[in-house]
Design a protein around this motif. Sequence first.
Motif, PDB file in Angstrom:
ATOM      1  N   MET A  23      20.341  85.086  76.044  1.00  0.00           N
ATOM      2  CA  MET A  23      19.699  85.919  75.021  1.00  0.00           C
ATOM      3  C   MET A  23      20.217  87.351  75.062  1.00  0.00           C
ATOM      4  O   MET A  23      20.452  87.915  76.130  1.00  0.00           O
ATOM      5  N   SER A  24      20.370  87.938  73.895  1.00  0.00           N
ATOM      6  CA  SER A  24      20.808  89.330  73.799  1.00  0.00           C
ATOM      7  C   SER A  24      19.650  90.259  74.149  1.00  0.00           C
ATOM      8  O   SER A  24      18.476  89.860  74.132  1.00  0.00           O
ATOM      9  N   GLU A  25      19.984  91.507  74.431  1.00  0.00           N
ATOM     10  CA  GLU A  25      18.928  92.475  74.743  1.00  0.00           C
ATOM     11  C   GLU A  25      18.032  92.724  73.534  1.00  0.00           C
ATOM     12  O   GLU A  25      16.830  92.945  73.686  1.00  0.00           O
ATOM     13  N   ASP A  26      18.593  92.678  72.340  1.00  0.00           N
ATOM     14  CA  ASP A  26      17.769  92.862  71.138  1.00  0.00           C
ATOM     15  C   ASP A  26      16.732  91.746  71.013  1.00  0.00           C
ATOM     16  O   ASP A  26      15.570  91.995  70.650  1.00  0.00           O
ATOM     17  N   LEU A  31      15.543  89.939  73.512  1.00  0.00           N
ATOM     18  CA  LEU A  31      14.570  90.128  74.588  1.00  0.00           C
ATOM     19  C   LEU A  31      13.559  91.212  74.210  1.00  0.00           C
ATOM     20  O   LEU A  31      12.375  91.091  74.524  1.00  0.00           O
ATOM     21  N   ARG A  32      14.023  92.250  73.528  1.00  0.00           N
ATOM     22  CA  ARG A  32      13.097  93.296  73.075  1.00  0.00           C
ATOM     23  C   ARG A  32      12.113  92.747  72.053  1.00  0.00           C
ATOM     24  O   ARG A  32      10.926  93.104  72.053  1.00  0.00           O
ATOM     25  N   ASP A  33      12.600  91.893  71.168  1.00  0.00           N
ATOM     26  CA  ASP A  33      11.709  91.283  70.170  1.00  0.00           C
ATOM     27  C   ASP A  33      10.614  90.455  70.859  1.00  0.00           C
ATOM     28  O   ASP A  33       9.447  90.495  70.457  1.00  0.00           O
ATOM     29  N   ILE A  34      11.006  89.698  71.876  1.00  0.00           N
ATOM     30  CA  ILE A  34      10.026  88.889  72.614  1.00  0.00           C
ATOM     31  C   ILE A  34       9.014  89.783  73.306  1.00  0.00           C
ATOM     32  O   ILE A  34       7.799  89.547  73.253  1.00  0.00           O
ATOM     33  N   ALA A  35       9.510  90.838  73.966  1.00  0.00           N
ATOM     34  CA  ALA A  35       8.623  91.759  74.673  1.00  0.00           C
ATOM     35  C   ALA A  35       7.640  92.413  73.711  1.00  0.00           C
ATOM     36  O   ALA A  35       6.443  92.527  74.008  1.00  0.00           O
ATOM     37  N   THR A  36       8.136  92.836  72.564  1.00  0.00           N
ATOM     38  CA  THR A  36       7.269  93.489  71.574  1.00  0.00           C
ATOM     39  C   THR A  36       6.213  92.523  71.049  1.00  0.00           C
ATOM     40  O   THR A  36       5.040  92.889  70.886  1.00  0.00           O
TER      41      THR A  36
END
Length: 226
Positions: free
Chosen positions: A78-81, A83-88
Amino acid sequence: MVLFFTHSMTTWAHKVPDTLEQRLKACTSCHGVQGRAGTDGYYPRIGGKPDGYLFNQLKNFRDGKRTSPMMTYMVANMSEDYLRDIATFFSNQHPPYAAPQKTDIPPALLERGRQLVLHGDEQKKLPACIACHGQKLTGLAPFVPGIAGLPRDYLIAQLGAWQTGSRHAAVPDCMQSIAKKLGPEDIGALSGWLAMQYVADDGVAEAFSGKVKGHFPLACGSIPGS
């Protein structure tokens, strides 16, 4: 013999919506609906955790700083973008907390846990848990997680992982430094007391007040500017 169907295949197949929530069903199968935590006492609550903390943990699983074959498999490509979507997504979920766990820990050990959480141990140079995780132990946004009401088994496992080095974070790794000063009874006391705590409302993390620099008793690589 050729069979001709009068109905489209779509009349039988259920069309699954391609949404982030649908994709994250793989996460909630273990972490519970809205990330409220599973029922087996090991998977942690991720719903409502600060987004910066969740993003860091997903990166750590992907990059091998935390070890869990299942988690690593899921996020490896997974890309960092993403991963950020999942975290958000999970940061914005605020399901109610489950009732606190009941334990058969002796009162003296529970009192030791309370002291460590609220006051620390000056002799062992251990800061109080509330110094980093907030007065309500619900975390400090955006990088510090809440720890009240987490399953005891999970807390024991994570403190043990920091001690052995199978879990670590960005240098300086403040939690690893703290965990290595804890004895077995300290870990039992801390985990037992925290698991018994009732979390009111939705356990929303507090926001930082003032500057990050100097706010924490230890410098921590996972918290920029600490």
